[in-house]
Design an enzyme around this catalytic site. Structure first.
Site, PDB file in Angstrom:
ATOM      1  N   LYS A  10       0.758  -1.307  -0.128  1.00  0.00           N
ATOM      2  CA  LYS A  10       0.192  -0.357  -0.048  1.00  0.00           C
ATOM      3  C   LYS A  10       1.202   1.029   0.339  1.00  0.00           C
ATOM      4  CE  LYS A  10      -4.093   2.079   2.507  1.00  0.00           C
ATOM      5  NZ  LYS A  10      -5.170   1.532   3.992  1.00  0.00           N
ATOM      6  N   SER A  22      -9.483   1.939   2.864  1.00  0.00           N
ATOM      7  CA  SER A  22      -8.966   3.075   1.968  1.00  0.00           C
ATOM      8  C   SER A  22      -8.246   2.028   0.866  1.00  0.00           C
ATOM      9  CB  SER A  22      -7.852   3.944   3.049  1.00  0.00           C
ATOM     10  OG  SER A  22      -7.619   3.266   3.916  1.00  0.00           O
ATOM     11  N   SER A  46     -10.316  -0.445   6.870  1.00  0.00           N
ATOM     12  CA  SER A  46      -9.135  -0.217   5.599  1.00  0.00           C
ATOM     13  C   SER A  46      -8.946  -1.632   5.554  1.00  0.00           C
ATOM     14  CB  SER A  46      -8.822   0.831   5.166  1.00  0.00           C
ATOM     15  OG  SER A  46      -9.680   2.079   5.752  1.00  0.00           O
TER      16      SER A  46
HETATM   17  N1  GLN Z   1     -13.365   4.776   6.188  1.00  0.00           N
HETATM   18  C1  GLN Z   1     -12.411   4.592   7.288  1.00  0.00           C
HETATM   19  C2  GLN Z   1     -12.308   6.096   7.944  1.00  0.00           C
HETATM   20  O1  GLN Z   1     -12.122   7.389   6.488  1.00  0.00           O
HETATM   21  C3  GLN Z   1     -11.203   4.500   8.050  1.00  0.00           C
HETATM   22  C4  GLN Z   1     -10.888   3.747   7.101  1.00  0.00           C
HETATM   23  C5  GLN Z   1      -8.560   3.042   7.551  1.00  0.00           C
HETATM   24  O2  GLN Z   1      -8.637   2.180   7.858  1.00  0.00           O
HETATM   25  N2  GLN Z   1      -8.214   3.676   7.049  1.00  0.00           N
HETATM   26  O3  GLN Z   1     -11.406   7.095   8.386  1.00  0.00           O
END
Ligand code: GLN
Length: 485
Positions: free
Chosen positions: A80, A155, A179
């Protein structure tokens, strides 16, 4: 049949036995990338072919000489784009880091390299990991390989789509509020968020430092356990790193759940949950019960408070973490400005996307004097209560079964218009981050639109083995395949 159809562990075995060379595996991964990227867009950066083949040769030699003995030596992996990789562009899918080439490598990636991994590329993500669809990336959205009209989740959508599209054997993602688990569910792959502190955060570009964890994204539970065994380590460079007694996660790959106590939180199956998702996730409970687990329902209170608490804490930490991107130390700087303050302002206005700005503003607001007690402190108290509720649940249960997300993957464009609705979609994943717990998302069905459904198994702190065991047992009876090209 492509070498990328193999699980990472299977490919690793074939490489070790000499049946397949490291270069052949890498070439196959690169060929898949060339074929799939025009439609999927899972990568921000792919490594130059010569570089990859040079590394493949080095690993091949290392395997022959007994330097690389890990089961995943020689297997192609993607990372990532929020994990630093020395000499390789690391953007966090943001304009503000469009030219950032880190001088060091994240510890989790170092651990992979020591195990003989061949890095193929850096995967797309929501900008600074803020989002649930991979649509907030500055480098264009990633599409779901099951149906390119749908999002891959986020994400870590790039990592999950890359694995589902067989562009690499496995990938690393990060999970601050779901995410890894949510996009794994949307892409029909398996993703594990470890207990907070298990995988070093050194070199992971911080979003919400008290919540962030790196973890594996792979084709099955066996791969996830093998990857976790490699990336988990105590690291003095991360002050929240934990020295664990036992890193032997693959030991838990046993088809045996007899006597395992599985809890189903009633509140997670109420309105708001898609009926097809409900049915398939509850089927996991049935399977585990048939295999000898004790399954019962219980009340996990405070569910309704998890989202507001999470978004206050995550935004607060983000506003502080992202203060460093000011046009001086890293990345992008506006071309035309008058004086220092104007340079900061213009750089940040031009460098960050709307979702990141929203979080920075929200975070700065809840941390400001006058609002600190009312919002931030209250969110921290709520976090403590959520942890307590889980502690009580784990007195009775070994594993908690939940959906990974309320629906399957939405269509592209559907979520961005309504951020609050998008935030509500994190309902089943964020509590594990607030409480620091491990969770795994496994494929458990396909809905009537042909999109995968994911079930989540949550364990107590340091009990990855419990969730791996339960997930593995379910996987033995569930026939799952990845999408056709
Ligand atoms: N959707 C969540 C956020 O926007 C989680 C994102 C994540 O785990 N990085 O914060």
């Amino acid at each position: 049949m492509s070498l990328m159809d193999d699980t990472a562990v299977t490919l690793g075995k074939r490489i070790k036995s000499g049946e397949v060379s490291v270069a052949e595996a890498a070439k196959e991964s690169m060929a898949r990338i060339e074929k799939m990227e025009p439609s999927v867009n899972a990568y921000v950066t792919t490594i130059e072919k010569e570089e990859v083949l040079k590394r493949a040769e080095e690993v091949q030699k290392g395997i022959a000489e007994g330097v690389y003995t890990s089961p995943l030596a020689g297997v192609p992996v993607s990372i990532k784009d929020n994990m630093c990789t020395k000499g390789v562009l690391t953007t966090c899918s943001s304009k503000i880091l469009e030219n950032f080439v880190p001088p060091y490598t994240a510890e989790a990636v170092v651990n992979l390299e020591k195990a003989g991994a061949v890095i193929i590329g850096k995967t797309n993500m929501d900008e600074f990991a803020m989002g649930s669809t991979t649509e907030t990336s500055y480098y264009g959205e990633t599409k779901n390989p099951w149906n390119i009209e749908h999002v891959p989740g986020g994400s870590s959508g790039g990592s999950c789509a890359a694995v589902a599209a067989r562009e690499c054997s496995y990938a690393l993602g990060s999970d601050t509020g779901g995410s890894i688990r949510q996009p794994s569910a949307f892409c029909g792959v398996t993703g594990l968020k470890p207990t907070y502190g298990t995988v070093s955060r050194y070199g992971l570009i911080a979003y919400g430092s008290s919540l962030d964890q790196i973890g594996p994204v792979a084709k099955d539970v066996t791969d996830c356990a093998a990857i976790l065994e490699i990336i988990a380590s105590y690291d003095a460079k991360d002050s929240t790193s934990v020295k664990r007694e036992d890193y032997n996660f693959t030991e838990a790959l046993r088809d045996d759940v007899k006597g395992l106590n599985v809890g189903i939180p009633r509140d997670y199956f109420k309105e708001g949950l898609d009926s097809e998702v409900r049915e398939k996730v509850l089927n996991v409970a049935e399977v585990l019960k048939e295999k000898g687990a004790n399954v019962s329902e219980f009340d996990l209170s405070l569910v309704d408070y998890a989202i507001p608490a999470y978004y206050v804490i995550a935004a607060a930490e983000a506003s502080s973490n992202l203060a460093r991107f000011d046009g001086v130390k890293y990345g992008y700087r506006t071309s035309d400005y008058e004086g220092l303050h104007n340079m900061y302002k213009k750089t940040r206005s031009e460098g960050f996307g709307p979702e990141v700005k929203r979080r920075i503003m929200l975070g700065s607001f809840v941390l400001s004097s006058g609002y600190y007690d009312a919002y931030y402190l209250k969110a921290l108290r709520t976090k403590a209560l959520i942890k307590k509720a889980f502690d009580e649940a784990f007195e009775k249960y070994d594993v908690i079964l939940a959906p990974a997300a309320p629906t399957t993957a939405p269509k592209l464009g559907e979520s961005l218009s309504d951020p609050i609705k998008m935030y509500l979609g994190d309902i089943y994943t964020i509590s594990a981050n607030l409480a620091g717990l491990p969770g795994i998302s496994i494929p458990c069905g396909i809905d009537s639109k042909g999109l995968p459904i994911g079930a989540q198994l949550i364990g107590n702190c340091f009990k990855e083995k419990m969730i791996i065991r339960a997930a593995y047992a379910f996987e033995q009876v569930y026939e799952h395949s990845l999408p056709e090209d």
